[in-house]
Design an enzyme around this catalytic site. Sequence first.
Site, PDB file in Angstrom:
ATOM      1  N   ARG A   1      -8.288   4.005   5.514  1.00  9.46           N
ATOM      2  CA  ARG A   1      -9.404   4.570   6.299  1.00  9.46           C
ATOM      3  C   ARG A   1      -8.989   5.690   7.250  1.00  9.46           C
ATOM      4  NH1 ARG A   1     -10.151  -0.665   5.251  1.00  9.46           N
ATOM      5  NH2 ARG A   1     -12.211  -1.296   4.493  1.00  9.46           N
TER       6      ARG A   1
ATOM      7  N   HIS B   1     -10.370   5.569   1.263  1.00 10.55           N
ATOM      8  CA  HIS B   1      -9.781   5.858  -0.050  1.00 10.55           C
ATOM      9  C   HIS B   1     -10.249   7.184  -0.656  1.00 10.55           C
ATOM     10  CE1 HIS B   1      -7.879   2.068   0.183  1.00 10.55           C
ATOM     11  NE2 HIS B   1      -8.784   1.303  -0.415  1.00 10.55           N
TER      12      HIS B   1
ATOM     13  N   HIS C   1      -3.800   1.285  -6.348  1.00 12.11           N
ATOM     14  CA  HIS C   1      -4.593   0.144  -5.883  1.00 12.11           C
ATOM     15  C   HIS C   1      -4.650  -0.973  -6.924  1.00 12.11           C
ATOM     16  CE1 HIS C   1      -7.621  -1.846  -3.462  1.00 12.11           C
ATOM     17  NE2 HIS C   1      -7.594  -0.858  -2.584  1.00 12.11           N
TER      18      HIS C   1
ATOM     19  N   ASP D   1      -5.770  -7.895   5.628  1.00 13.49           N
ATOM     20  CA  ASP D   1      -6.170  -6.548   5.199  1.00 13.49           C
ATOM     21  C   ASP D   1      -5.595  -5.591   6.237  1.00 13.49           C
ATOM     22  OD1 ASP D   1      -7.318  -4.383   4.014  1.00 13.49           O
ATOM     23  OD2 ASP D   1      -9.401  -5.028   4.282  1.00 13.49           O
TER      24      ASP D   1
ATOM     25  N   GLU E   1      -0.243  -2.092  -1.275  1.00 11.73           N
ATOM     26  CA  GLU E   1      -0.394  -0.638  -1.370  1.00 11.73           C
ATOM     27  C   GLU E   1       0.620   0.034  -0.450  1.00 11.73           C
ATOM     28  OE1 GLU E   1      -4.818   0.101  -0.737  1.00 11.73           O
ATOM     29  OE2 GLU E   1      -4.619  -2.072  -0.659  1.00 11.73           O
TER      30      GLU E   1
END
Length: 384
Positions: free
Chosen positions: A110, A135, A208, A274, A339
């Site tokens: 982000r 993304h 991803h 996350d 990632e």
Amino acid sequence: MTVIITAGAIVMGTTACKNNEQKEVVESPVSGIRKSSWGQADGQPVDLYTLTNSKGTIVKITNYGGIITSFVTRDKNDSASSIVIGFDSIAQYLQSPPYFGAIIGRYGNRIGGGKFSIGDQSYTLARNNGENHLHGGVKGFDKVIWTAGPVVDSIAALSLSYLSKDGEEGYPGNLQVTVKYTLTDNDELKIEYDATTDKPTPVNLTNHSYFNLTGDVQSTILDHQLQIDANGYTPVDSGLIPTGEIRAVAGTPFDFTSSHTIGSRIDSVEGGYDHNWVLNSKGASMQKVATLNDPVSGRYVEVFTTEPGLQFYSGNFLDGKFINHTGTAVKLRTALCLETQHFPDSPNKKDFPSTILEPGQKYHSETIYKVGRNRETGKQGNSE
Ligand code: BGC
């Protein structure tokens, strides 16, 4: 039924399995690549490339979004199945799944408020995640058609390139990007990212892929074990934008410096994992930064990267809407992402490592996912 597909030096067969799905196995593996037509996207033809190595590991990649659609490895009992979420046809990828297997760009993760400044110039990006940019925007690198370089039948490597034009999704500068995938005979999937620009612009490229090492999304990833070589992470606000702080993981559920079962502490993390881990390697050189291990199948994946950060996303938004190529709905926490990246919202965080690429500079980043298996249940991290 056994179907033998012969292409160049590669000989593959398919065998029927429990849910009538055709599982691919390699009977006489020889390293190489095979190209096949895979339908259309945006009115243009797209292809599927099948990379095989001498161990029989198979990686399939389409030039639509540079998506890894399948990564077939053998488990401790020699059973072959894909360890990543994916689909068998382009049609499902056109329904905007949550980035399954795709190349992410220009900016992985982000950018807060969908804006940033370089010098006196401010830029507004596409806002596709509440008020934030995620993304690469509405049509990021995951949804464009990449141009594949020439392939050599006997080399399991695929080079994809894309020109992202000045102003695309709000970003400045023409960005010329190349992503090269190589499947080595050492069971490494190597991803090399290169880019150049004609105006200063943020760049943060990643892949991803969603892993479930059981090869079956009927089970969650909560029993997978994870180790991340990071003493810090970047805490986030309610919109998942880093606050700017780098916080020590010690004594928190974010401490994966030694291997932990993912499910053991996930309930004490609001919304699940996350977050971006601040790697001890600092992106200074190619280093092993994480190991994901599944004690049931015996499979493990080691992650090596030149990047300073790792986003561990535990599949908290997976909702069963998409059906994996095994025929099973991809539900909450049935897959996870590792990632490799620079930190989220770096263009707005002066203390984070810079993501601005200047004209004349060369962006280069490398990541390896190395797969292996342990014959002994519960043991991890040693290749055969
Ligand atoms: C992000 C998640 C997001 C997911 C799919 C991950 O990289 O960290 O917040 O939901 O991608 O979009």
